[in-house]
Design a protein around this motif. Structure first.
Motif, PDB file in Angstrom:
ATOM      1  N   ILE A  44       0.740  -1.340  -0.165  1.00 44.02           N
ATOM      2  CA  ILE A  44       0.138   0.103  -0.076  1.00 44.02           C
ATOM      3  C   ILE A  44       0.903   1.286  -0.079  1.00 44.02           C
ATOM      4  O   ILE A  44       1.738   1.359   0.896  1.00 44.02           O
ATOM      5  CB  ILE A  44      -0.817  -0.101   1.222  1.00 44.02           C
ATOM      6  CG1 ILE A  44      -2.103  -1.094   0.976  1.00 44.02           C
ATOM      7  CG2 ILE A  44      -1.637   1.324   1.537  1.00 44.02           C
ATOM      8  CD1 ILE A  44      -2.990  -1.311   2.177  1.00 44.02           C
ATOM      9  N   GLU A  91      -9.140   4.123   4.637  1.00 38.35           N
ATOM     10  CA  GLU A  91      -9.468   2.788   3.809  1.00 38.35           C
ATOM     11  C   GLU A  91      -8.349   1.864   3.882  1.00 38.35           C
ATOM     12  O   GLU A  91      -8.033   0.496   3.793  1.00 38.35           O
ATOM     13  CB  GLU A  91      -9.950   2.980   2.502  1.00 38.35           C
ATOM     14  CG  GLU A  91     -10.824   1.820   1.932  1.00 38.35           C
ATOM     15  CD  GLU A  91     -11.205   2.149   0.578  1.00 38.35           C
ATOM     16  OE1 GLU A  91     -11.365   1.459  -0.361  1.00 38.35           O
ATOM     17  OE2 GLU A  91     -11.624   3.244   0.260  1.00 38.35           O
ATOM     18  N   TYR A  92      -7.038   2.579   3.623  1.00 40.54           N
ATOM     19  CA  TYR A  92      -5.897   1.740   3.472  1.00 40.54           C
ATOM     20  C   TYR A  92      -4.804   2.060   4.899  1.00 40.54           C
ATOM     21  O   TYR A  92      -3.968   1.262   4.761  1.00 40.54           O
ATOM     22  CB  TYR A  92      -5.079   2.313   2.202  1.00 40.54           C
ATOM     23  CG  TYR A  92      -5.938   1.859   1.062  1.00 40.54           C
ATOM     24  CD1 TYR A  92      -5.979   0.539   0.408  1.00 40.54           C
ATOM     25  CD2 TYR A  92      -6.733   2.903   0.340  1.00 40.54           C
ATOM     26  CE1 TYR A  92      -6.524   0.145  -0.751  1.00 40.54           C
ATOM     27  CE2 TYR A  92      -7.310   2.695  -0.925  1.00 40.54           C
ATOM     28  CZ  TYR A  92      -7.381   1.336  -1.268  1.00 40.54           C
ATOM     29  OH  TYR A  92      -8.358   1.084  -2.221  1.00 40.54           O
ATOM     30  N   GLY A 124       1.771  -1.746   4.952  1.00 40.32           N
ATOM     31  CA  GLY A 124       0.348  -2.433   4.678  1.00 40.32           C
ATOM     32  C   GLY A 124       0.298  -3.023   3.249  1.00 40.32           C
ATOM     33  O   GLY A 124       1.131  -2.788   2.291  1.00 40.32           O
ATOM     34  N   TYR A 125      -0.708  -4.048   3.012  1.00 39.28           N
ATOM     35  CA  TYR A 125      -0.571  -4.729   1.890  1.00 39.28           C
ATOM     36  C   TYR A 125      -2.116  -5.080   1.437  1.00 39.28           C
ATOM     37  O   TYR A 125      -3.096  -5.241   2.378  1.00 39.28           O
ATOM     38  CB  TYR A 125       0.019  -6.053   2.001  1.00 39.28           C
ATOM     39  CG  TYR A 125       1.479  -5.883   2.051  1.00 39.28           C
ATOM     40  CD1 TYR A 125       2.420  -6.066   1.206  1.00 39.28           C
ATOM     41  CD2 TYR A 125       2.191  -5.864   3.678  1.00 39.28           C
ATOM     42  CE1 TYR A 125       3.867  -5.576   1.402  1.00 39.28           C
ATOM     43  CE2 TYR A 125       3.677  -5.758   3.735  1.00 39.28           C
ATOM     44  CZ  TYR A 125       4.298  -5.704   2.635  1.00 39.28           C
ATOM     45  OH  TYR A 125       5.734  -5.477   2.855  1.00 39.28           O
ATOM     46  N   THR A 126      -1.968  -5.237   0.159  1.00 41.78           N
ATOM     47  CA  THR A 126      -3.388  -5.542  -0.374  1.00 41.78           C
ATOM     48  C   THR A 126      -3.268  -6.926  -1.175  1.00 41.78           C
ATOM     49  O   THR A 126      -2.164  -6.932  -1.540  1.00 41.78           O
ATOM     50  CB  THR A 126      -4.203  -4.708  -1.783  1.00 41.78           C
ATOM     51  OG1 THR A 126      -3.336  -4.381  -2.534  1.00 41.78           O
ATOM     52  CG2 THR A 126      -4.546  -3.224  -0.838  1.00 41.78           C
ATOM     53  N   LYS A 155      -8.094  -6.661  -2.227  1.00 40.20           N
ATOM     54  CA  LYS A 155      -8.558  -6.415  -0.886  1.00 40.20           C
ATOM     55  C   LYS A 155      -7.620  -5.977   0.400  1.00 40.20           C
ATOM     56  O   LYS A 155      -6.401  -6.783   0.111  1.00 40.20           O
ATOM     57  CB  LYS A 155      -9.143  -7.700  -0.698  1.00 40.20           C
ATOM     58  CG  LYS A 155      -9.704  -7.947   0.825  1.00 40.20           C
ATOM     59  CD  LYS A 155     -10.212  -9.248   1.216  1.00 40.20           C
ATOM     60  CE  LYS A 155     -10.548  -9.452   2.728  1.00 40.20           C
ATOM     61  NZ  LYS A 155     -10.809 -10.734   3.092  1.00 40.20           N
ATOM     62  N   VAL A 156      -7.908  -5.146   1.154  1.00 39.60           N
ATOM     63  CA  VAL A 156      -6.763  -4.652   2.131  1.00 39.60           C
ATOM     64  C   VAL A 156      -6.789  -5.873   3.192  1.00 39.60           C
ATOM     65  O   VAL A 156      -7.794  -6.388   3.721  1.00 39.60           O
ATOM     66  CB  VAL A 156      -7.194  -3.505   2.841  1.00 39.60           C
ATOM     67  CG1 VAL A 156      -6.212  -3.265   3.975  1.00 39.60           C
ATOM     68  CG2 VAL A 156      -7.213  -2.343   1.792  1.00 39.60           C
ATOM     69  N   PRO A 161      -3.837  -2.940   6.660  1.00 43.09           N
ATOM     70  CA  PRO A 161      -3.631  -1.567   6.691  1.00 43.09           C
ATOM     71  C   PRO A 161      -2.121  -1.176   7.072  1.00 43.09           C
ATOM     72  O   PRO A 161      -1.578  -1.626   7.953  1.00 43.09           O
ATOM     73  CB  PRO A 161      -4.649  -0.995   7.579  1.00 43.09           C
ATOM     74  CG  PRO A 161      -4.915  -1.993   8.390  1.00 43.09           C
ATOM     75  CD  PRO A 161      -4.776  -3.108   7.836  1.00 43.09           C
TER      76      PRO A 161
END
Length: 195
Positions: free
Chosen positions: A143, A152-153, A177-179, A183-184, A187
């Protein structure tokens, strides 16, 4: 002669009464058997039809029970397959990570013997690149933490006054953070500028 005529009249009257009584009985019998003259075989015919219907019901019942058992077996089999898939869902990714684990162990072993910090650092950097390639292959992306805070992130864990940042802009990243496929999954943990 007159007596004979009277006798004949009485006899004819009795015959007529008997015929009328028989006709009445026939009509009653016809009414009971659906408007047709009874042949005495009705009981047998109804018995055959009843047996036939009972046999059909039994066949349908057996078919239903067999289908129900087949469906239960199918459901059980599918549930077992799903359980098996869940159990080994991470097998592929774990297998890929095992290579990186091997490399970590080799790097530690080599640096322990040589006491060479630079070779250890190079080894660790190579492993990190390898791990990033694995997660990228699984649709995982880092992210971005540039610019304004986005709930949101990003997960704000603190605020800090910062002259060179705007209000609500990210000052520091404490944890990336990673998606995964949009989809997260985690965060980014950040500190946000508040003036």
């Amino acid at each position: 002669m007159q007596d004979k005529d009277i006798k004949d009249e009485v006899l004819e009257e009795d015959i007529n009464k008997e015929e009328a009584h028989e006709h009445e009985h026939e009509h009653e019998h016809e009414h009971k058997h659906g408007g047709h003259t009874c042949c005495g075989k009705h009981g047998h015919k109804h018995e055959e039809e009843t047996k036939k219907l009972k046999a059909e019901i039994e066949t349908l019942k057996n078919d239903y029970l067999r289908k129900q058992a087949e469906f239960q077996n199918f459901t059980k089999r599918k549930m077992n397959e799903v359980e098996e898939l869940k159990k080994f869902a991470s097998e592929k990714i774990i297998t890929q990570f095992l290579g990186s684990l091997d490399n970590f162990e080799r790097a530690i072993e080599a640096s322990t013997e040589s006491k060479d910090f630079n070779s250890l650092l190079e080894g660790v950097e190579m492993i990190v690149r390898n791990l990033k390639d694995i997660i990228t292959g699984e649709g995982v992306e880092e992210i971005s933490t540039e610019g304004a805070f986005n709930p949101e992130y990003h997960h704000a864990v603190g605020v800090e006054a910062c002259e060179d940042k705007n209000e609500d802009e990210i000052v520091k990243v404490l944890q990336k953070g990673y998606t995964m496929k949009g989809k997260v999954i985690r965060p980014a943990m950040v500190i946000v500028c508040k003036k």
